[in-house]
Design a protein around this motif. Structure first.
Motif, PDB file in Angstrom:
ATOM      1  N   VAL A  31       0.723  -1.134   0.100  1.00  0.00           N
ATOM      2  CA  VAL A  31      -0.070   0.053   0.001  1.00  0.00           C
ATOM      3  C   VAL A  31       0.851   1.281   0.113  1.00  0.00           C
ATOM      4  O   VAL A  31       1.632   1.235   0.858  1.00  0.00           O
ATOM      5  N   ASP A  32       0.537   2.159  -0.608  1.00  0.00           N
ATOM      6  CA  ASP A  32       1.233   3.429  -0.961  1.00  0.00           C
ATOM      7  C   ASP A  32       1.286   4.359   0.559  1.00  0.00           C
ATOM      8  O   ASP A  32       0.353   4.248   0.945  1.00  0.00           O
ATOM      9  N   PRO A  33       2.247   4.809   1.118  1.00  0.00           N
ATOM     10  CA  PRO A  33       2.211   5.441   2.252  1.00  0.00           C
ATOM     11  C   PRO A  33       1.413   6.650   2.411  1.00  0.00           C
ATOM     12  O   PRO A  33       0.845   6.773   3.451  1.00  0.00           O
ATOM     13  N   MET A  34       1.101   7.033   1.198  1.00  0.00           N
ATOM     14  CA  MET A  34       0.121   7.986   1.420  1.00  0.00           C
ATOM     15  C   MET A  34      -1.495   7.652   1.561  1.00  0.00           C
ATOM     16  O   MET A  34      -2.233   8.346   1.993  1.00  0.00           O
ATOM     17  N   PHE A  35      -1.479   6.323   1.483  1.00  0.00           N
ATOM     18  CA  PHE A  35      -2.911   5.609   1.594  1.00  0.00           C
ATOM     19  C   PHE A  35      -2.839   4.975   2.876  1.00  0.00           C
ATOM     20  O   PHE A  35      -4.183   4.538   3.315  1.00  0.00           O
ATOM     21  N   GLY A  36      -1.768   4.515   3.383  1.00  0.00           N
ATOM     22  CA  GLY A  36      -1.951   3.854   4.576  1.00  0.00           C
ATOM     23  C   GLY A  36      -0.918   2.627   4.485  1.00  0.00           C
ATOM     24  O   GLY A  36       0.300   2.652   3.778  1.00  0.00           O
ATOM     25  N   THR A  37      -1.320   1.611   5.117  1.00  0.00           N
ATOM     26  CA  THR A  37      -0.461   0.276   5.363  1.00  0.00           C
ATOM     27  C   THR A  37      -1.345  -0.937   4.770  1.00  0.00           C
ATOM     28  O   THR A  37      -2.434  -0.824   4.726  1.00  0.00           O
ATOM     29  N   LEU A  38      -0.423  -2.057   4.847  1.00  0.00           N
ATOM     30  CA  LEU A  38      -1.333  -3.221   4.358  1.00  0.00           C
ATOM     31  C   LEU A  38      -2.151  -3.585   5.657  1.00  0.00           C
ATOM     32  O   LEU A  38      -3.438  -4.286   5.463  1.00  0.00           O
ATOM     33  N   LEU A  39      -1.847  -3.351   6.828  1.00  0.00           N
ATOM     34  CA  LEU A  39      -2.741  -3.595   8.006  1.00  0.00           C
ATOM     35  C   LEU A  39      -4.056  -2.618   7.704  1.00  0.00           C
ATOM     36  O   LEU A  39      -5.045  -3.155   8.180  1.00  0.00           O
ATOM     37  N   ASP A  40      -3.966  -1.621   7.128  1.00  0.00           N
ATOM     38  CA  ASP A  40      -4.987  -0.622   7.104  1.00  0.00           C
ATOM     39  C   ASP A  40      -6.103  -1.419   6.009  1.00  0.00           C
ATOM     40  O   ASP A  40      -7.165  -1.346   5.917  1.00  0.00           O
ATOM     41  N   ALA A  41      -5.430  -2.023   4.900  1.00  0.00           N
ATOM     42  CA  ALA A  41      -6.010  -2.636   3.877  1.00  0.00           C
ATOM     43  C   ALA A  41      -6.789  -3.838   4.597  1.00  0.00           C
ATOM     44  O   ALA A  41      -7.957  -4.054   4.352  1.00  0.00           O
ATOM     45  N   ASP A  42      -6.097  -4.787   5.472  1.00  0.00           N
ATOM     46  CA  ASP A  42      -6.838  -5.706   6.014  1.00  0.00           C
ATOM     47  C   ASP A  42      -7.803  -5.292   6.789  1.00  0.00           C
ATOM     48  O   ASP A  42      -8.666  -6.079   6.893  1.00  0.00           O
ATOM     49  N   ALA A  43      -7.679  -4.332   7.671  1.00  0.00           N
ATOM     50  CA  ALA A  43      -8.757  -3.782   8.618  1.00  0.00           C
ATOM     51  C   ALA A  43      -9.921  -3.572   7.654  1.00  0.00           C
ATOM     52  O   ALA A  43     -11.116  -3.470   7.916  1.00  0.00           O
ATOM     53  N   LEU A  44      -9.647  -2.648   6.570  1.00  0.00           N
ATOM     54  CA  LEU A  44     -10.812  -2.080   5.707  1.00  0.00           C
ATOM     55  C   LEU A  44     -11.519  -3.275   5.332  1.00  0.00           C
ATOM     56  O   LEU A  44     -12.866  -3.395   5.281  1.00  0.00           O
ATOM     57  N   ILE A  45     -10.859  -4.367   4.633  1.00  0.00           N
ATOM     58  CA  ILE A  45     -11.570  -5.658   4.131  1.00  0.00           C
ATOM     59  C   ILE A  45     -12.390  -6.304   5.206  1.00  0.00           C
ATOM     60  O   ILE A  45     -13.638  -6.675   4.972  1.00  0.00           O
ATOM     61  N   ARG A  46     -11.746  -6.581   6.439  1.00  0.00           N
ATOM     62  CA  ARG A  46     -12.540  -6.986   7.629  1.00  0.00           C
ATOM     63  C   ARG A  46     -13.631  -6.344   7.864  1.00  0.00           C
ATOM     64  O   ARG A  46     -15.018  -6.850   8.212  1.00  0.00           O
ATOM     65  N   ASP A  47     -13.492  -4.911   8.036  1.00  0.00           N
ATOM     66  CA  ASP A  47     -14.865  -4.327   8.457  1.00  0.00           C
ATOM     67  C   ASP A  47     -15.841  -4.255   7.389  1.00  0.00           C
ATOM     68  O   ASP A  47     -17.076  -4.202   7.730  1.00  0.00           O
ATOM     69  N   ALA A  48     -15.520  -4.100   6.313  1.00  0.00           N
ATOM     70  CA  ALA A  48     -16.459  -4.208   5.114  1.00  0.00           C
ATOM     71  C   ALA A  48     -17.257  -5.651   5.222  1.00  0.00           C
ATOM     72  O   ALA A  48     -18.326  -5.533   5.012  1.00  0.00           O
ATOM     73  N   HIS A  49     -16.596  -6.551   5.267  1.00  0.00           N
ATOM     74  CA  HIS A  49     -17.092  -8.076   5.408  1.00  0.00           C
ATOM     75  C   HIS A  49     -18.159  -8.004   6.460  1.00  0.00           C
ATOM     76  O   HIS A  49     -19.360  -8.290   6.545  1.00  0.00           O
ATOM     77  N   GLU A  50     -17.775  -7.209   7.648  1.00  0.00           N
ATOM     78  CA  GLU A  50     -18.686  -7.298   8.948  1.00  0.00           C
ATOM     79  C   GLU A  50     -20.012  -6.572   8.575  1.00  0.00           C
ATOM     80  O   GLU A  50     -21.124  -6.875   9.217  1.00  0.00           O
ATOM     81  N   LEU A  51     -19.832  -5.607   7.819  1.00  0.00           N
ATOM     82  CA  LEU A  51     -20.939  -4.660   7.443  1.00  0.00           C
ATOM     83  C   LEU A  51     -21.888  -5.246   6.243  1.00  0.00           C
ATOM     84  O   LEU A  51     -22.780  -4.626   5.804  1.00  0.00           O
ATOM     85  N   GLY A  52     -21.200  -6.444   5.623  1.00  0.00           N
ATOM     86  CA  GLY A  52     -21.961  -6.972   4.747  1.00  0.00           C
ATOM     87  C   GLY A  52     -21.876  -6.581   3.265  1.00  0.00           C
ATOM     88  O   GLY A  52     -22.443  -6.624   2.363  1.00  0.00           O
TER      89      GLY A  52
END
Ligand code: NOJ
Length: 581
Positions: free
Chosen positions: A98-119
């Motif tokens: 992930v480009d540092p301007m957008f965050g980290t791979l951990l942020d991507a992981d958290a985003l995917i998990r949160d999205a799934h939790e919200l359906g």
């Protein structure tokens, strides 16, 4: 350069979580993508969590509940990979970071998990036609000079002319100028040329080289293991080039793109790549999908990308390019449904994305393609845009929304030259170069820019927002029944509920006055009628049923008497209405 999740003691190749599986099971039986409404997030411009003026993954994550409440099924994220941003991230230096301007791979992981939790499902962008010139392979190829095996992974060729001073063929870049740039040898002498169908910072991969195909299979697995639900494939028609890279023999090649098969686009060889990718997607649970961004001359050729053993969906750019005209709309709808039926793929519908003028501005102007530079009649544009969106959401298949269209945002047509970043703006003569106008950060709240895009009133945004956008924010529009945001929310809720909406392959056209469209969709549990008045005058028609939703409030009806025979309705100019029957 690759970032990883090692510091979390979790494996990136972990089996899908319970949450992932729960999301995947919803709509599994008929294929969730067949009717999904997919919302495009342009990460630079959606939500900026740290106040640096650039949107980022934590910002997107914080706004996921908004998307869930809007009622979409999936989110497509434009590229957020490590990139020098020569083409706003479509120049990828590292496909696993992930480009540092957008965050980290951990942020991507958290985003995917949160999205799934919200359906919500997550689709990421994959850019396989070209990398960034900062990609490690390309940098090594340059450093190591002629003869380096890394050069085989791109298209390096000697030039023509006595001293190799002319490009190897006559291909032109989509962004303007020749599609070739000459290199310098490690000893400083002029060297070979390399191919770039887009900017010079975006060298094209050579897909004949097995290392390229291997690498992309591995990249697919990397993101599938991260839990993504699919890929939007950039320039999906571009990877395979005609053998020998033959001259085209004409100039102004961009103009031919819509009508001819080019030696660098839509070559039959691309389909073998997608067959391989489909097998990988199918290995994973939960119906992971591939979506082709394939600019082909006809919808019939687009259908080749979604044959049963290839990708799942392809963007319908012919639909996007159609002006607000009843006859043209009916034709493109028919052609789209007819073209997809034989291959069993859903039609898709799209009105806006990050590469074209927003439809609220296109429809504010006379017909003139997808790159418009004048604001036009804003009120007319918004009225038509609302009507066009309701029409799109009534059609059988899957629909794509572009962030901000639910707010009725227009394009920003008066950005000063010094803030523009679109690479084709600087190369002239190519694609129009005014794509920044649809990429301006969206307004969330407050009276002062960046209107909640970033955390601090008065704080920065990478492109300036017009003062008029204070009135268009999510905050202002929420709860106002006349707002475009509430229209989208209602439409998406009805679309979920009504049995005749969503997936399907048919519409039944009903007779209707000139300048209007009326079609019916049937299901065992109920039928639905959509009426569209694409003309500038109100039109009176027989009331088709019970009104559910309308893009304009001036729909006059008289109550149907004895089974609707005497009922009549006046459809407002430039309006769409939904009826239950
Ligand atoms: C299509 C993308 O949508 C566009 O933004 C990009 O410039 C080109 N592909 C090149 O990657």
């Amino acid at each position: 350069m690759t970032q990883n999740l090692a510091d979390t003691s979790r494996s990136t190749a972990a089996a899908p979580t319970a949450v992932t599986t729960a999301v995947a099971n919803a709509g599994e039986s008929r294929g969730w993508w067949r009717e999904a409404v997919i919302y495009q997030v342009y990460p630079r411009s959606f939500a900026d969590s740290n106040g640096d003026g650039m949107g980022d993954l934590p910002g997107i994550r914080s706004r996921l509940p908004y998307l869930r409440d809007l009622g979409v099924d999936a989110v497509w994220l434009s590229p957020f990979y490590a990139s020098p941003q020569a083409d706003a991230g479509y120049d990828v230096a590292d496909y696993r970071a992930v480009d540092p301007m957008f965050g980290t791979l951990l942020d991507a992981d958290a985003l995917i998990r949160d999205a799934h939790e919200l359906g919500l499902r997550i689709i990421v962008d994959l850019v396989p036609n070209h990398s960034s010139d900062a990609h490690e392979w390309f940098q090594r190829a340059l450093r190591e000079g002629p003869g380096s095996p890394l050069r085989e992974r791109y298209h390096f060729l000697p030039g023509k002319g006595q001293n190799g001073e002319l490009p190897p063929n006559d291909w032109e870049s989509i962004f303007g100028g020749p599609a070739w740039t000459r290199t310098e040898n490690p000893d400083g002498t002029p060297g070979d040329w390399y191919l770039h169908l887009f900017a010079p910072e975006q060298p094209d991969f050579n897909w004949e080289n097995p290392a390229v195909a291997d690498e992309f299979r591995s990249i697919l697995r990397f993101w599938l293991d991260m839990g993504v639900d699919g890929f939007r494939i950039d320039v999906a028609h571009g990877m395979v080039k005609a053998p020998g890279l033959p001259d085209l023999g004409s100039h102004d090649q961009l103009k031919l793109l819509g009508s001819d098969v080019m030696p660098f686009f839509d070559q039959d060889g691309v389909h073998e790549i997608y067959r391989t990718w489909r097998r990988i997607l199918d290995e994973y649970p939960g119906q992971r999908i591939g979506v082709a961004e394939a600019w082909t001359p006809t919808v019939a050729r687009t259908a080749n990308y979604v044959r049963p053993d290839e990708l799942h969906q392809a963007f319908n750019f012919q639909y996007l390019g159609t002006h607000w005209d009843a006859g043209q709309l009916r034709e493109v709808i028919d052609v789209s449904l007819d073209s997809m039926r034989p291959v069993g793929a859903p039609s898709t519908w799209v009105l806006s994305n990050h590469d074209v003028t927003r439809h609220a501005t296109r429809f504010a102007n006379p017909a003139g393609g997808t790159q418009i530079r004048t604001p036009g009649d804003r009120e007319l544009g918004l009225r038509r845009a609302r009507a066009a969106s309701l029409l799109m959401l009534a059609l059988p298949g899957s629909a794509y929304l572009y962030q901000g269209e639910e707010l009725g945002l227009p394009d920003v047509t008066d950005l000063p030259d010094e803030v523009r970043q679109d690479p084709s703006f600087f190369r002239k003569a190519g694609q129009d170069g005014f794509r920044d106008g649809c990429r301006v950060p969206i307004p969330w709240s407050g009276t002062e820019a960046p209107y909640g895009f970033g955390p601090t009133p008065g704080g920065p945004s990478w492109l300036p927002q017009p003062a008029s956008w204070a009135e268009l924010s999510v905050e202002v529009q929420s709860g106002d029944p006349t707002s475009t945001l509430e229209l989208y929310r209602s439409a998406l809720a009805v679309r979920r509920e009504h049995p005749a909406l969503g997936a399907g392959t048919e519409v039944t056209w009903l007779d209707s006055p000139e300048g209007t469209l009326v079609f019916r969709r049937d299901s065992a549990e109920g039928s639905f009628v959509c009426t569209v008045n694409a003309s500038a005058e109100p039109v009176r028609i027989a009331t088709p049923g019970r009104i559910m939703l309308s893009s304009a409030d001036a729909v006059g009806t008289s109550e149907p008497k004895d089974g609707a025979v005497d009922g009549w309705t006046v459809l407002a100019a430039d309006s769409t209405s939904w009826w239950a029957v």
